[in-house]
Scaffold this active site. Structure first.
Site, PDB file in Angstrom:
ATOM      1  N   ASP A  49      57.443  39.239  52.239  1.00 40.67           N
ATOM      2  CA  ASP A  49      58.740  38.718  51.821  1.00 40.67           C
ATOM      3  C   ASP A  49      59.860  39.307  52.676  1.00 40.67           C
ATOM      4  O   ASP A  49      60.765  38.594  53.131  1.00 40.67           O
ATOM      5  CB  ASP A  49      58.953  39.030  50.342  1.00 40.67           C
ATOM      6  CG  ASP A  49      60.306  38.578  49.835  1.00 40.67           C
ATOM      7  OD1 ASP A  49      60.517  37.364  49.699  1.00 40.67           O
ATOM      8  OD2 ASP A  49      61.170  39.442  49.575  1.00 40.67           O
ATOM      9  N   GLU A 121      53.388  34.489  51.949  1.00 42.42           N
ATOM     10  CA  GLU A 121      54.066  35.755  52.232  1.00 42.42           C
ATOM     11  C   GLU A 121      53.059  36.885  52.413  1.00 42.42           C
ATOM     12  O   GLU A 121      53.228  37.745  53.290  1.00 42.42           O
ATOM     13  CB  GLU A 121      55.040  36.087  51.109  1.00 42.42           C
ATOM     14  CG  GLU A 121      56.245  35.157  51.072  1.00 42.42           C
ATOM     15  CD  GLU A 121      57.215  35.485  49.961  1.00 42.42           C
ATOM     16  OE1 GLU A 121      58.402  35.148  50.098  1.00 42.42           O
ATOM     17  OE2 GLU A 121      56.794  36.079  48.930  1.00 42.42           O
TER      18      GLU A 121
END
Length: 239
Positions: A49, A121
């Site tokens: 992320d 992610e």
């Protein structure tokens, strides 16, 4: 879980640390059914992320020099939102590599947008740990970077909440209300579902990792429905 060799070929990457890459596809639901103690992909998702935010921020800064900070932020949010990441995960067919619990499998977890976005992610995090920044760049060039010009051209990154509020206030002299209709997951990885209501009629719904993202998604959904069936037609359920 399928052999990762096909994914390696798709990405043009030869994974050195196979264990780290495999970890990217271990959903937390699988841990209860695993015969051995293994980590889920949540830590890799956390890392991915941050890496994703950095790369997209840098790309936008370099390629859109005239955009002010506020618009850069909105554009970045459109690129890293759940639905966009989920689409990129589907493009790479990441769902087929997932390890899920039987229940999550039965409920369609391999196609769940939130799970797919998280997996994308986690993949970025694992690729970074395995090979550093260059292979991450290669993945983003293949998936997200190519989407940005269209998002910018369509102006779909504009603040949907503000647009929807302006339309509703101008047309019926009231304001939309946002309510959390569902939330799931542990505290550190919540998934929110938010509905947007006009005079108690729901016009849109959206999902996100936080309430703000879910509200923007709900507003985007509501804007599309409002265009097709305006409030003043008498149909107030947004359908």
């Amino acid at each position: 879980m399928n052999d990762l060799s096909k994914l390696e070929k798709e990405l043009g990457i030869n994974f050195k640390d196979k264990a780290t890459i495999r970890q990217a596809f271990i959903h937390r639901s699988f841990l209860n059914e695993a015969r051995e103690k293994i980590p889920s992909n949540e830590r890799l998702e956390f890392l991915g992320d941050s890496i994703l935010s950095y790369f997209i921020s840098e790309y936008l800064y370099r390629n859109y020099p005239k955009l002010p900070e506020g618009e850069l932020t909105n554009l970045r949010s459109s690129v890293v939102k759940t639905s966009t990441l989920s689409d990129s995960a589907k493009q790479l067919d990441l769902g087929k590599y997932l390890k899920l619990s039987h229940g999550e499998e039965e409920s369609g977890g391999r196609l769940n947008p939130s799970i797919l976005a998280d997996t994308f992610e986690a993949l970025l995090g694992s690729v970074y740990m395995d090979g550093g920044l260059p292979p991450v760049t290669a993945i983003l060039k293949k998936t997200l970077y190519v989407l940005i010009p269209k998002i910018y051209k369509d102006k779909s990154y504009k603040d949907a909440k503000s647009s929807f509020q302006e339309i509703v206030q101008n047309e019926i002299k009231t304001s939309p209300v946002y309510r959390v209709v569902k939330e799931k997951g542990p505290d550190h990885a919540k998934q929110f579902t938010v509905g947007v209501f006009v005079n108690d009629s729901k016009w849109g719904e959206g999902m996100g990792k936080n309430k703000q993202e879910a509200e923007q998604q709900a507003a985007t959904d509501a804007l599309e429905k409002w265009k097709r069936t305006p409030y003043n037609t008498g149909n107030q359920d947004g359908s």
